[in-house]
Design a protein around this motif. Structure first.
Motif, mmCIF file in Angstrom:
data_model
loop_
_atom_site.group_PDB
_atom_site.id
_atom_site.type_symbol
_atom_site.label_atom_id
_atom_site.label_comp_id
_atom_site.label_asym_id
_atom_site.label_seq_id
_atom_site.Cartn_x
_atom_site.Cartn_y
_atom_site.Cartn_z
ATOM 1 N N THR A 34 38.071 37.927 40.229
ATOM 2 C CA THR A 34 38.295 36.517 40.527
ATOM 3 C C THR A 34 36.959 35.940 40.979
ATOM 4 O OG1 THR A 34 40.635 36.712 41.117
ATOM 5 C CG2 THR A 34 39.403 34.920 42.131
ATOM 6 N N GLY A 35 36.414 34.989 40.237
ATOM 7 C CA GLY A 35 35.133 34.404 40.606
ATOM 8 C C GLY A 35 34.019 34.787 39.664
ATOM 9 N N ASP A 36 32.780 34.605 40.124
ATOM 10 C CA ASP A 36 31.629 34.781 39.232
ATOM 11 C C ASP A 36 30.695 35.917 39.647
ATOM 12 O OD1 ASP A 36 30.534 33.599 41.462
ATOM 13 O OD2 ASP A 36 29.608 31.918 40.409
ATOM 14 N N ASP A 43 31.708 37.715 47.437
ATOM 15 C CA ASP A 43 30.591 36.793 47.640
ATOM 16 C C ASP A 43 31.137 35.467 48.159
ATOM 17 O OD1 ASP A 43 28.421 35.128 47.536
ATOM 18 O OD2 ASP A 43 27.915 35.506 45.444
ATOM 19 N N GLY A 44 30.931 35.221 49.454
ATOM 20 C CA GLY A 44 31.464 34.018 50.065
ATOM 21 C C GLY A 44 30.655 32.779 49.733
ATOM 22 N N ARG A 103 16.737 30.996 47.672
ATOM 23 C CA ARG A 103 16.948 32.445 47.699
ATOM 24 C C ARG A 103 18.390 32.723 48.104
ATOM 25 N NH1 ARG A 103 11.693 35.395 50.476
ATOM 26 N NH2 ARG A 103 10.080 34.524 49.117
ATOM 27 N N ASP A 104 19.161 33.213 47.174
ATOM 28 C CA ASP A 104 20.572 33.507 47.416
ATOM 29 C C ASP A 104 20.717 34.872 48.092
ATOM 30 O OD1 ASP A 104 23.284 33.223 47.442
ATOM 31 O OD2 ASP A 104 23.547 33.252 45.268
ATOM 32 N N ASP A 143 26.009 37.200 42.458
ATOM 33 C CA ASP A 143 25.236 36.394 41.512
ATOM 34 C C ASP A 143 23.794 36.218 41.941
ATOM 35 O OD1 ASP A 143 25.726 34.733 43.647
ATOM 36 O OD2 ASP A 143 26.407 33.027 42.465
ATOM 37 N N GLY A 144 23.493 36.504 43.222
ATOM 38 C CA GLY A 144 22.095 36.462 43.640
ATOM 39 C C GLY A 144 21.235 37.430 42.865
ATOM 40 N N LEU A 145 21.838 38.545 42.422
ATOM 41 C CA LEU A 145 21.126 39.523 41.597
ATOM 42 C C LEU A 145 21.218 39.170 40.116
ATOM 43 C CD1 LEU A 145 19.685 42.256 41.123
ATOM 44 C CD2 LEU A 145 21.948 43.332 41.149
ATOM 45 N N PHE A 146 22.444 38.900 39.652
ATOM 46 C CA PHE A 146 22.644 38.775 38.207
ATOM 47 C C PHE A 146 22.326 37.387 37.665
ATOM 48 C CE2 PHE A 146 25.114 42.591 39.204
ATOM 49 C CZ PHE A 146 24.550 43.452 38.267
#
Length: 461
Positions: free
Chosen positions: A274-276, A195-196, A451-452, A394-397
């Protein structure tokens, strides 16, 4: 001279005169040609999808595009058709990488993809095991670009590779040795989400989509002895760090990406994060209908005590809202933008300016035994317990919890065709239909809201 050659040139292009065909031969042609035309038409129809009758064919190799009507197909390819040529894997005529055949998410906002998903929805489950290049009865991969002004590009990139070859060889060209295990190469898989973020984040995530699977495969293939979980964990950490070090400099100075990988080798499942982004493995008990998230990764956020301590020890600053600590940001000066920039994660690939103040690329690696740990998480259901893995951005979660996503996907992956699943009409939806539906649920209906990008991939073990 030039004039002398002209007659020969003219003769070369003059059509020759041939005697007319005998009447008997003309009659034979008149009778035979229509027969050939009818046979060719019949074979062409058989090669396409017959939606009126069920099929017993099943998906043997995930991710191989099938000949289809509007992209819709029954799957007939099997692993036995894999071959190697010029250091490339081929399945049928589909060219793959040395480590397998990547599946990339279908964009549910694309009109062609929406049409394909609708075709599956209209006939499933009454027409056998249908597949698209990005969805089958065993897996689903879908994405959607954010629609706000900040999203000129979809910065999410996902990839699913099953089977995953980490020796770099086609099946039968080398034995895989995992210490203490008898590994089945065709059971190994690689699923990942990148996810950039930042102005150039889509370039970093796209780079990782191609680089990470190859880099891990190459690292594992260099092992000259039997490997164990410790050596795999080390290979994963080295691959993440090297991917960061080798990222395109022009983009890594002004963007970055998460990297969340689920890797299965033999009986072990490795989570490297690595990341969220979010990754998890879930179980489904056929007897009770219960779905349970057995293990999920930890999101790397700056407010976590150990992460904050490392950043501050490196001279970095973490700004954390008192009422919403999860919204904490790592602050660093961006020499490209010439301003301070906040990063919402404590680990990432790229973001080199933030790397000077304690943001690292090293992943946290968790190891599960897919037989013991998952069955135990599924309340010892024995043969009645199934399992599947999920990766998502993270757009979903940020909008839905992992348990909610797991409940929806489990029914589509394992529910019986006659089972009442709570869906309209009591029907079971195809996994790619459910994937698309989950993206729709997570998308804010108010067009003025942020909106992600949203990406989701799931694979049945």
């Amino acid at each position: 001279g030039g004039n002398a050659s002209l007659p020969s040139l003219r003769r070369r292009h003059r059509p020759s005169r041939r005697p007319p065909l005998p009447p008997l031969l003309l009659l034979i042609c008149a009778l035979v040609v229509p027969v050939f035309v009818l046979v060719a038409f019949f074979l062409h129809k058989k090669a396409n999808v017959d939606l009126s009758a069920p099929s017993s064919s099943s998906l043997s190799l995930v991710g191989v595009p099938q000949e289809s009507l509007s992209g819709l197909a029954r799957t007939s390819t099997n692993r036995g058709s894999i071959r190697k040529r010029n250091n490339k894997l081929f399945v049928g005529e589909a060219e793959c990488e040395a480590y397998g055949c990547p599946v990339y998410p279908g964009d549910v906002a694309d009109e062609t993809v929406r049409t394909q998903i609708q075709e599956v929805k209209d006939v499933f489950p009454h027409a056998g095991k249908l597949s698209l290049p990005f969805g089958s009865t065993e897996m689903a991969a879908c994405t959607q670009r954010g629609t706000t002004d900040q999203h000129k590009f979809n910065q999410d990139r996902g990839v699913l590779i099953s089977p995953y070859y980490w020796k770099g060889d086609a099946p039968g060209e080398g034995d895989i040795h995992i210490r203490g295990e008898s590994s089945t190469p065709t059971s190994d898989f690689f699923v990942a989400i990148f996810d950039g973020h930042g102005d150039e984040g889509h370039h970093i995530s796209r780079y990782l989509q191609k680089d990470m699977a190859a880099r891990i495969s190459n690292k594992l293939s260099k092992s000259t002895h039997d490997i164990d979980s410790g050596s795999v964990e080390q290979a994963l950490k080295e691959a993440f760090i090297e991917s960061d070090e080798n990222a395109p400099e022009a983009y890594a100075m002004n963007g970055g990406s998460t990297a969340s990988v689920i890797l299965r080798l033999g009986r072990k499942i490795y989570f490297a994060n690595t990341g969220d982004s979010t990754t998890f493995v879930a179980s489904y008990n056929r007897r009770t209908g219960e779905t349970k998230v057995v293990h999920r990764n930890r999101k790397d956020k700056p407010h976590l005590p150990e992460e904050r301590a490392r950043i501050e020890a490196s001279g970095g600053k973490v700004r954390s809202p008192p009422d919403h600590p999860i919204q904490a940001r790592v602050i660093a000066y961006n020499s490209v933008k010439k301003e301070l920039v906040g990063l919402a994660m404590s680990r990432s690939i790229g973001d080199w300016e933030h790397g000077t103040v304690g943001v690292i690329a090293t992943p946290i690696v968790d190891v599960l035994d897919d037989e013991n740990d998952i069955l135990r998480g599924g309340n010892d259901g024995g043969d009645e317990v199934e399992a599947f893995v999920v990766v998502g951005s993270d757009g979903l979660f940020d909008a839905r919890q992992p348990q909610f996503v797991a409940n929806h996907l489990a029914k589509s992956l394992f529910g019986k065709e006659t089972e009442v699943t709570g869906l309209p009409g009591g029907d079971r939806d195809h996994p790619i239909v459910e994937c698309s539906k989950l993206i729709g649920i997570a998308t804010p209906q108010d067009p003025t809201r942020y909106r992600d990008d949203i990406t989701l991939l799931s694979l049945r073990l």
